[in-house]
Design an enzyme around this catalytic site. Structure first.
Site, short mmCIF file in Angstrom:
data_model
loop_
_atom_site.label_atom_id
_atom_site.label_comp_id
_atom_site.label_asym_id
_atom_site.label_seq_id
_atom_site.Cartn_x
_atom_site.Cartn_y
_atom_site.Cartn_z
N PRO A 2 0.93 -1.23 -0.20
CA PRO A 2 -0.03 -0.09 -0.02
C PRO A 2 0.82 1.21 0.02
O PRO A 2 1.61 1.25 0.85
CB PRO A 2 -0.92 -0.10 1.14
CG PRO A 2 -0.25 -1.23 2.16
CD PRO A 2 0.57 -2.00 1.29
N GLU A 3 0.55 2.04 -1.06
CA GLU A 3 1.42 3.33 -1.17
C GLU A 3 0.47 4.61 -1.27
O GLU A 3 -0.48 4.13 -0.84
CB GLU A 3 2.44 3.47 -2.44
CG GLU A 3 3.06 2.11 -2.23
CD GLU A 3 4.14 2.04 -3.70
OE1 GLU A 3 3.98 2.98 -4.33
OE2 GLU A 3 4.98 0.85 -3.59
N LYS A 54 2.08 8.04 4.30
CA LYS A 54 1.65 6.43 4.26
C LYS A 54 0.77 6.15 5.63
O LYS A 54 0.71 5.01 5.80
CB LYS A 54 2.56 5.27 3.75
CG LYS A 54 3.00 5.40 2.48
CD LYS A 54 3.91 4.49 1.82
CE LYS A 54 5.33 5.07 1.52
NZ LYS A 54 6.29 4.00 1.21
N ARG A 109 1.56 -10.46 6.74
CA ARG A 109 2.95 -10.54 7.20
C ARG A 109 3.35 -10.10 8.27
O ARG A 109 4.43 -9.79 8.84
CB ARG A 109 3.86 -9.72 5.88
CG ARG A 109 3.89 -11.08 4.72
CD ARG A 109 4.77 -10.27 3.46
NE ARG A 109 6.09 -10.04 3.89
CZ ARG A 109 7.01 -9.62 3.02
NH1 ARG A 109 6.68 -9.28 1.84
NH2 ARG A 109 8.27 -9.41 3.40
N ARG A 261 15.12 -2.98 -4.78
CA ARG A 261 13.69 -3.14 -5.23
C ARG A 261 13.68 -3.39 -6.31
O ARG A 261 14.18 -3.03 -7.45
CB ARG A 261 13.06 -1.75 -4.56
CG ARG A 261 13.27 -1.31 -3.25
CD ARG A 261 12.80 -2.28 -2.22
NE ARG A 261 11.47 -2.64 -2.38
CZ ARG A 261 10.53 -1.63 -1.62
NH1 ARG A 261 10.81 -0.60 -1.14
NH2 ARG A 261 9.08 -1.89 -1.99
#
Ligand SMILES: [Zn+2]
Length: 302
Positions: A2-3, A54, A109, A261
């Site tokens: 989620p950004e 965020k 997670r 990344r």
């Protein structure tokens, strides 16, 4: 995962579910998720929910419940008769009688975090996070973007992830906005020319608005998002599409690890040297100078 756009969508949904309602219980089903005494929020009314970078900020009468979703976290509504969902780490029960019964932080997670911060301390608490200004929804021009990254020599992709320079962008946003702007992710920040900063300035709101529309429709239909990294539909143009055709020019989308990344780009729309970026390959011409080619890339900002 989620950004900025996903957190913005969660923010709007959470506001709709909880604003104006009283908290009657707060249960961390995972004791490591919450920093602060859970019972302090009981009896307080949720005044509203807003986003900063965020972070989700649930503003109550005296305190703020701050959530950071990290990689897999999301906020879901709990139906009245719903059993706890797998992966639930925190539940907030709201006074009835209307639905939802409450809201939950679901996070397979287990990297998401929650904090209880007094309303008086919130701005000081946010200061400790060293967050730069928001890139959206305020209009930002190319000069603003260039100034935000002044002094950095890093690749532009890595610079876009610096939350202290511009807050809210993440790994997916970075690949997507650079593709829209026609800028290769490895380009050092000082090498970007004014037309490229302008293209980036146009790309960011275009990307955010696009994702809000597509994922907002998904949320309206399903009640929640399934992130692309967890098997959900892919609303992105190049992210997660290595080996597929670039939706603009048809070249094969590339993937490479950059600063650890996964990074996606189009070798034709985003040449590594920042040279000519024709919107149509057949327009490529040896007679084009670098500067005229750069200004020709303006149209890529979409
Ligand atoms: Zn392309």
């Amino acid at each position: 995962m989620p950004e900025l756009p996903e957190v913005e969508l969660m923010c709007r949904a959470l506001h709709g579910w909880s604003a104006g309602r009283e908290v009657t219980g707060l249960w961390p089903t995972d004791p490591t998720v919450l920093d602060g005494p859970a019972d302090r929020l009981v009896g307080q009314r949720i005044r509203g929910v807003r986003r900063r970078a965020k972070y989700l900020l649930l503003e109550l009468d005296r305190d703020v419940l701050v959530l950071h979703l990290r990689m897999t976290g999301k906020v879901v509504a709990l139906p009245t008769d719903g059993a706890p969902r797998p992966g639930t780490r925190l539940q907030v029960r709201l006074r009835g009688p209307q639905e939802p019964w409450g809201v939950a932080l679901v996070d397979p997670r287990r990297l998401a975090q929650a904090w209880i911060v007094s309303a008086e301390q919130l701005s000081r608490w946010l200061d400790t996070r060293e967050l730069g200004p928001e890139p959206w929804p305020e209009a930002r021009d190319g000069a603003w973007w260039a100034a935000r990254f002044q002094g950095l020599r890093a690749p532009i992709k890595a610079a876009l992830l610096r939350q202290d320079r511009v807050a809210g962008l993440g790994n997916i946003c970075a690949s997507e906005v650079l593709w829209r702007a026609g800028v290769h992710p490895s380009r050092p920040v000082p090498s970007l020319q004014p037309p490229e900063w302008e293209a980036l300035a146009r790309a960011v709101p275009a990307f955010v608005d696009h994702v809000l529309a597509v994922e907002g429709a998904t949320m309206a239909r399903d009640g929640e998002l399934t992130y692309v990294n967890q098997g959900g539909a892919n609303p992105f143009e190049v992210y997660g599409r290595a080996g597929q055709a670039c939706p603009r020019c048809g070249a094969t989308v590339q993937r490479e690890q950059l600063a650890g990344r996964g990074t996606f780009w189009c070798p034709r729309c985003q040449p590594p040297d920042g040279a000519a970026v024709p919107s149509r390959p057949e327009r490529r011409s040896r007679a084009r100078t670098r500067s005229s080619s750069s200004s020709g890339s303006k149209g890529l900002g979409r």
